[in-house]
Write a protein that holds these residues in place. Structure first.
Motif, PDB file in Angstrom:
ATOM      1  N   GLN A  22       0.820  -1.208   0.000  1.00 42.99           N
ATOM      2  CA  GLN A  22       0.000   0.000   0.000  1.00 42.99           C
ATOM      3  C   GLN A  22       0.856   1.261   0.000  1.00 42.99           C
ATOM      4  O   GLN A  22       0.480   2.269  -0.597  1.00 42.99           O
ATOM      5  CB  GLN A  22      -0.928   0.003   1.208  1.00 42.99           C
ATOM      6  CG  GLN A  22      -1.884   1.193   1.254  1.00 42.99           C
ATOM      7  CD  GLN A  22      -2.782   1.161   2.473  1.00 42.99           C
ATOM      8  OE1 GLN A  22      -2.578   0.388   3.395  1.00 42.99           O
ATOM      9  NE2 GLN A  22      -3.790   2.013   2.482  1.00 42.99           N
ATOM     10  N   PHE A  23       1.998   1.194   0.668  1.00 43.77           N
ATOM     11  CA  PHE A  23       2.862   2.373   0.712  1.00 43.77           C
ATOM     12  C   PHE A  23       3.257   2.827  -0.688  1.00 43.77           C
ATOM     13  O   PHE A  23       3.413   4.036  -0.936  1.00 43.77           O
ATOM     14  CB  PHE A  23       4.126   2.077   1.524  1.00 43.77           C
ATOM     15  CG  PHE A  23       5.105   3.219   1.523  1.00 43.77           C
ATOM     16  CD1 PHE A  23       4.958   4.286   2.397  1.00 43.77           C
ATOM     17  CD2 PHE A  23       6.178   3.238   0.630  1.00 43.77           C
ATOM     18  CE1 PHE A  23       5.856   5.355   2.386  1.00 43.77           C
ATOM     19  CE2 PHE A  23       7.075   4.293   0.609  1.00 43.77           C
ATOM     20  CZ  PHE A  23       6.914   5.349   1.493  1.00 43.77           C
ATOM     21  N   LEU A  75      -1.884  10.514  -0.340  1.00 50.41           N
ATOM     22  CA  LEU A  75      -1.758  10.872   1.071  1.00 50.41           C
ATOM     23  C   LEU A  75      -2.523   9.905   1.957  1.00 50.41           C
ATOM     24  O   LEU A  75      -2.015   9.467   3.007  1.00 50.41           O
ATOM     25  CB  LEU A  75      -2.271  12.293   1.295  1.00 50.41           C
ATOM     26  CG  LEU A  75      -1.314  13.442   1.007  1.00 50.41           C
ATOM     27  CD1 LEU A  75      -1.988  14.772   1.336  1.00 50.41           C
ATOM     28  CD2 LEU A  75      -0.032  13.301   1.808  1.00 50.41           C
ATOM     29  N   VAL A  76      -3.729   9.575   1.567  1.00 51.59           N
ATOM     30  CA  VAL A  76      -4.527   8.618   2.350  1.00 51.59           C
ATOM     31  C   VAL A  76      -3.808   7.274   2.426  1.00 51.59           C
ATOM     32  O   VAL A  76      -3.782   6.630   3.487  1.00 51.59           O
ATOM     33  CB  VAL A  76      -5.926   8.445   1.722  1.00 51.59           C
ATOM     34  CG1 VAL A  76      -6.681   7.299   2.396  1.00 51.59           C
ATOM     35  CG2 VAL A  76      -6.727   9.735   1.824  1.00 51.59           C
ATOM     36  N   ALA A  77      -3.196   6.872   1.332  1.00 53.20           N
ATOM     37  CA  ALA A  77      -2.499   5.590   1.296  1.00 53.20           C
ATOM     38  C   ALA A  77      -1.364   5.537   2.307  1.00 53.20           C
ATOM     39  O   ALA A  77      -1.219   4.557   3.055  1.00 53.20           O
ATOM     40  CB  ALA A  77      -1.972   5.313  -0.114  1.00 53.20           C
ATOM     41  N   HIS A  82       0.829   3.726   7.496  1.00 53.27           N
ATOM     42  CA  HIS A  82       1.508   3.997   8.768  1.00 53.27           C
ATOM     43  C   HIS A  82       0.650   3.571   9.956  1.00 53.27           C
ATOM     44  O   HIS A  82       1.157   3.030  10.948  1.00 53.27           O
ATOM     45  CB  HIS A  82       1.842   5.488   8.878  1.00 53.27           C
ATOM     46  CG  HIS A  82       3.031   5.885   8.080  1.00 53.27           C
ATOM     47  ND1 HIS A  82       3.511   7.184   8.059  1.00 53.27           N
ATOM     48  CD2 HIS A  82       3.854   5.169   7.257  1.00 53.27           C
ATOM     49  CE1 HIS A  82       4.577   7.244   7.259  1.00 53.27           C
ATOM     50  NE2 HIS A  82       4.789   6.040   6.768  1.00 53.27           N
ATOM     51  N   LYS A  83      -0.654   3.822   9.856  1.00 50.79           N
ATOM     52  CA  LYS A  83      -1.554   3.441  10.937  1.00 50.79           C
ATOM     53  C   LYS A  83      -1.586   1.928  11.125  1.00 50.79           C
ATOM     54  O   LYS A  83      -1.549   1.423  12.258  1.00 50.79           O
ATOM     55  CB  LYS A  83      -2.961   3.970  10.640  1.00 50.79           C
ATOM     56  CG  LYS A  83      -3.976   3.648  11.721  1.00 50.79           C
ATOM     57  CD  LYS A  83      -5.334   4.230  11.361  1.00 50.79           C
ATOM     58  CE  LYS A  83      -6.364   3.891  12.438  1.00 50.79           C
ATOM     59  NZ  LYS A  83      -7.715   4.444  12.092  1.00 50.79           N
ATOM     60  N   LYS A  84      -1.650   1.191  10.018  1.00 47.20           N
ATOM     61  CA  LYS A  84      -1.684  -0.268  10.093  1.00 47.20           C
ATOM     62  C   LYS A  84      -0.389  -0.842  10.652  1.00 47.20           C
ATOM     63  O   LYS A  84      -0.396  -1.845  11.377  1.00 47.20           O
ATOM     64  CB  LYS A  84      -1.946  -0.853   8.699  1.00 47.20           C
ATOM     65  CG  LYS A  84      -3.338  -0.584   8.154  1.00 47.20           C
ATOM     66  CD  LYS A  84      -3.472  -1.098   6.733  1.00 47.20           C
ATOM     67  CE  LYS A  84      -4.865  -0.815   6.174  1.00 47.20           C
ATOM     68  NZ  LYS A  84      -4.989  -1.249   4.756  1.00 47.20           N
ATOM     69  N   LYS A  85       0.732  -0.204  10.306  1.00 47.59           N
ATOM     70  CA  LYS A  85       2.037  -0.695  10.743  1.00 47.59           C
ATOM     71  C   LYS A  85       2.463  -0.119  12.094  1.00 47.59           C
ATOM     72  O   LYS A  85       3.470  -0.560  12.662  1.00 47.59           O
ATOM     73  CB  LYS A  85       3.098  -0.353   9.692  1.00 47.59           C
ATOM     74  CG  LYS A  85       2.906  -1.066   8.355  1.00 47.59           C
ATOM     75  CD  LYS A  85       3.142  -2.561   8.482  1.00 47.59           C
ATOM     76  CE  LYS A  85       3.067  -3.250   7.134  1.00 47.59           C
ATOM     77  NZ  LYS A  85       3.323  -4.708   7.234  1.00 47.59           N
ATOM     78  N   GLY A  86       1.746   0.861  12.586  1.00 46.66           N
ATOM     79  CA  GLY A  86       2.115   1.483  13.846  1.00 46.66           C
ATOM     80  C   GLY A  86       3.298   2.428  13.737  1.00 46.66           C
ATOM     81  O   GLY A  86       3.988   2.677  14.734  1.00 46.66           O
TER      82      GLY A  86
END
Length: 224
Positions: A22-23, A75-77, A82-86
């Protein structure tokens, strides 16, 4: 755009939304939106300088809309990844510059729409603001290229580390991509700076406010 796709496909595994790939949506969308399409939008008045002003203006605005939407997806991606990976957000120079340039781009579009596409703005007001609009448009574009270079370097250092200095193939390809981004930016700014390629003043420009007001009435634009 092709070299960006090649870099992501050959060395980063491609792109996907629901995976660790996704990044990769982020750099692809930012190059397409904030650099390629934004650059195209800036050149509309040079490429179509003999076409009807209203048509050119709408194309200019639409390209900026597409660029904004694609960049927003990018940007959303990255924030979602980052949120999913912490991972932490907004700590690097690249991220600070990225948010700043995106906000400036959005504000520039809103102000440009208000002055040049909204029927209520007077011709004299548009004339006074036009130099500032051109200046900030070119500045934001240049800022976008610089921010992309920061992100590219950051991505290479995160993955390659000390191997970056050993001329790894990915590093070489990414460096070529960086040079292409710089060249594209320079070419766009060079074209914008050429007086001979600027759109000549036309009588229709003095009646743009009236043109937009009469569109729904089916009248032809006034030549005066």
């Amino acid at each position: 755009v092709a070299v960006t796709g090649a870099w992501l496909g050959l060395y980063r595994g491609g792109i996907a939304w629901e995976s660790s790939l996704q990044f990769n949506v982020h750099p692809l969308c930012m190059v397409i939106g904030m650099i390629f399409l934004q650059g195209d939008a800036l050149l509309v008045y040079r490429v179509f300088r003999r076409e009807a002003k209203r048509t050119t203006k709408i194309l200019h605005g639409l390209l900026h809309v597409f660029a904004f939407i694609i960049a927003l997806v990018g940007l959303v991606a990255v924030f979602d990844y980052h949120k999913k990976k912490g991972y932490a957000d907004l700590y690097s120079l690249h991220s600070w510059c990225g948010i700043l340039v995106f906000v400036l781009y959005f504000v520039q579009w809103l102000v440009g729409f208000s002055f040049f596409l909204f029927p209520g703005a007077s011709f004299s007001l548009r004339s006074r603001y036009r130099p500032q609009h051109i200046f900030f448009g070119a500045t934001i574009f240049l800022f976008s290229v610089g921010t992309a270079l920061l992100g590219l370097k950051e991505a290479l250092l995160f993955k390659l580390g000390s191997k970056y200095s050993t001329f790894e193939p990915e590093g070489v390809l990414a460096n070529v991509l960086g040079l292409l981004l710089v060249c594209f930016g320079v070419v766009v700014l060079y074209i914008l700076a050429q007086a001979d390629w600027k759109r000549p003043s036309q009588a229709e420009e003095q009646a743009l406010s009236m043109d937009f007001k009469t569109l729904t009435e089916g009248d032809s634009p006034s030549p005066q």
